[in-house]
Design an enzyme around this catalytic site. Structure first.
Site, PDB file in Angstrom:
ATOM      1  N   HIS A 252       1.002  -0.975   0.125  1.00  0.00           N
ATOM      2  CA  HIS A 252       0.004  -0.095  -0.294  1.00  0.00           C
ATOM      3  C   HIS A 252       0.940   1.253   0.107  1.00  0.00           C
ATOM      4  CE1 HIS A 252       0.686  -0.848   4.145  1.00  0.00           C
ATOM      5  NE2 HIS A 252       0.573   0.607   4.684  1.00  0.00           N
TER       6      HIS A 252
ATOM      7  N   HIS B 288       1.332   3.991   2.283  1.00  0.00           N
ATOM      8  CA  HIS B 288       1.693   4.985   2.986  1.00  0.00           C
ATOM      9  C   HIS B 288       2.918   4.883   2.705  1.00  0.00           C
ATOM     10  CE1 HIS B 288      -2.376   4.680   5.649  1.00  0.00           C
ATOM     11  NE2 HIS B 288      -1.907   5.197   4.932  1.00  0.00           N
TER      12      HIS B 288
ATOM     13  N   ASP C  87       5.644   4.930   4.974  1.00  0.00           N
ATOM     14  CA  ASP C  87       6.442   3.854   5.635  1.00  0.00           C
ATOM     15  C   ASP C  87       6.461   2.431   5.434  1.00  0.00           C
ATOM     16  OD1 ASP C  87       3.857   3.719   6.497  1.00  0.00           O
ATOM     17  OD2 ASP C  87       4.539   3.013   8.033  1.00  0.00           O
ATOM     18  N   HIS C  88       5.905   2.648   4.556  1.00  0.00           N
ATOM     19  CA  HIS C  88       5.941   1.500   4.049  1.00  0.00           C
ATOM     20  C   HIS C  88       6.986   1.837   1.677  1.00  0.00           C
ATOM     21  CE1 HIS C  88       3.853  -1.326   5.757  1.00  0.00           C
ATOM     22  NE2 HIS C  88       3.355  -0.571   6.302  1.00  0.00           N
TER      23      HIS C  88
ATOM     24  N   HIS D 192      -7.240  -0.187   5.277  1.00  0.00           N
ATOM     25  CA  HIS D 192      -6.113   0.447   5.936  1.00  0.00           C
ATOM     26  C   HIS D 192      -6.294   1.859   4.687  1.00  0.00           C
ATOM     27  CE1 HIS D 192      -2.551   1.504   8.526  1.00  0.00           C
ATOM     28  NE2 HIS D 192      -2.280   1.634   6.870  1.00  0.00           N
TER      29      HIS D 192
ATOM     30  N   ASP E 180      -0.890  -3.575   6.231  1.00  0.00           N
ATOM     31  CA  ASP E 180      -0.798  -3.233   7.380  1.00  0.00           C
ATOM     32  C   ASP E 180      -2.640  -3.991   7.465  1.00  0.00           C
ATOM     33  OD1 ASP E 180       1.536  -2.330   8.549  1.00  0.00           O
ATOM     34  OD2 ASP E 180       0.511   0.062   7.864  1.00  0.00           O
TER      35      ASP E 180
ATOM     36  N   HIS F 258       3.751  -4.227  10.617  1.00  0.00           N
ATOM     37  CA  HIS F 258       4.678  -3.581  11.912  1.00  0.00           C
ATOM     38  C   HIS F 258       5.058  -4.381  13.414  1.00  0.00           C
ATOM     39  CE1 HIS F 258       4.068   0.302  10.476  1.00  0.00           C
ATOM     40  NE2 HIS F 258       3.138  -0.079  10.054  1.00  0.00           N
TER      41      HIS F 258
HETATM   42 ZN   LIG Z   1       0.130   1.563   6.676  1.00  0.00          ZN
END
Ligand SMILES: [Zn+2]
Length: 255
Positions: free
Chosen positions: A56, A58, A60-61, A114, A133, A171
């Protein structure tokens, strides 16, 4: 024809993971939170990065994608419904598509909630799934772009995979998730056992993932919104599972 995996920490509490096909030498990073730990993992394993499979959009990915792409010229595979928000995409995929990694192959499962276009990669022959996530050990992602009903349906889709499937998530949230889950099902023996296991893993500085779907089905309250005892525990006996799920998610957001 067996997938090898290498898990490593990134950023604060993100996980990066490499999947390797020994036969062809192909190696995919599942998401790329940042480039440096991915490079370190490649150096440690001696594997050569050929692909990045994105779950996805985001940051942080995806934060490491551009740099890794530039350095390795790897193929970047991303969810069709949010590819515009992801850098350097070569190929977009959606529900049912098969992504090859050398001689390995992964089926794409759309798991929105998400984010609106979130996908998971299921390596059926290797009993492995990378769920980003959407699903965490004893938890699930926040419902940011979708509705609780959408997220519940995504979790049910993942729940239908074979029970022995090993799940890698984005995570390390397991212990906080367990503390919350015990407010819903304090007497759940599988949850009590998982709490002991996770404490030992953390004490030994080991990751708490991968987990297995069977273990999650027994102990993760977000996969258990259609269990009558769980609905009753949040005062929603007899209500539709998606509503029970929404209540559990709301309580977790406030916890
Ligand atoms: Zn995420």
């Amino acid at each position: 024809m067996t997938a090898e995996t290498h898990l490593f920490g990134c950023l604060q509490d993100n996980y990066g993971v490499l999947v390797h096909d020994k036969a062809s030498g192909a190696t995919a990073a599942i998401d790329a939170p940042e480039a440096t730990p991915v490079e370190a993992a490649l150096k440690k394993t001696g594997w050569k990065l050929t692909d990045i499979f994105v779950t996805h959009h985001h940051g942080d990915h995806t934060g490491g994608i551009a740099e890794l792409k530039q350095r390795h010229g790897c193929r970047v595979v991303a969810p069709r419904n949010e590819a515009k928000k992801i850098p350097a995409v070569d190929e977009t995929v959606g529900e049912g598509d098969v992504v090859r990694l050398g001689e390995l192959s992964a089926r794409v499962l759309e798991t929105p909630g998400h984010t609106a276009g979130h996908i998971a990669y299921w390596f059926e022959d290797d009993c492995l799934a990378f769920v980003g996530d959407t699903l965490f050990s004893i938890g699930c992602g926040r419902v940011i772009e979708g509705t609780p009903e959408m997220m519940w349906n995504s979790l049910v889709k993942l729940r239908r995979l074979p029970g022995e499937t090993r799940l890698f998530c984005g995570h390390e949230y397991t212990q906080a998730n367990i503390r919350f889950a015990q407010t819903i099902e304090p007497d759940n023996l599988a949850l009590i056992a998982r709490a002991a296991e996770a404490s030992e893993q953390v004490a030994n500085r080991q990751p708490t993932i991968p987990t297995t779907l069977d273990s999650e089905k027994a102990a993760n309250p977000f996969l258990r919104a259609d269990v009558p005892e769980v609905a009753a525990a949040v005062g929603m006996a007899g209500k539709p599972p998606a509503q029970v799920f929404a209540e559990i998610r709301e309580r977790k957001n406030r916890s």
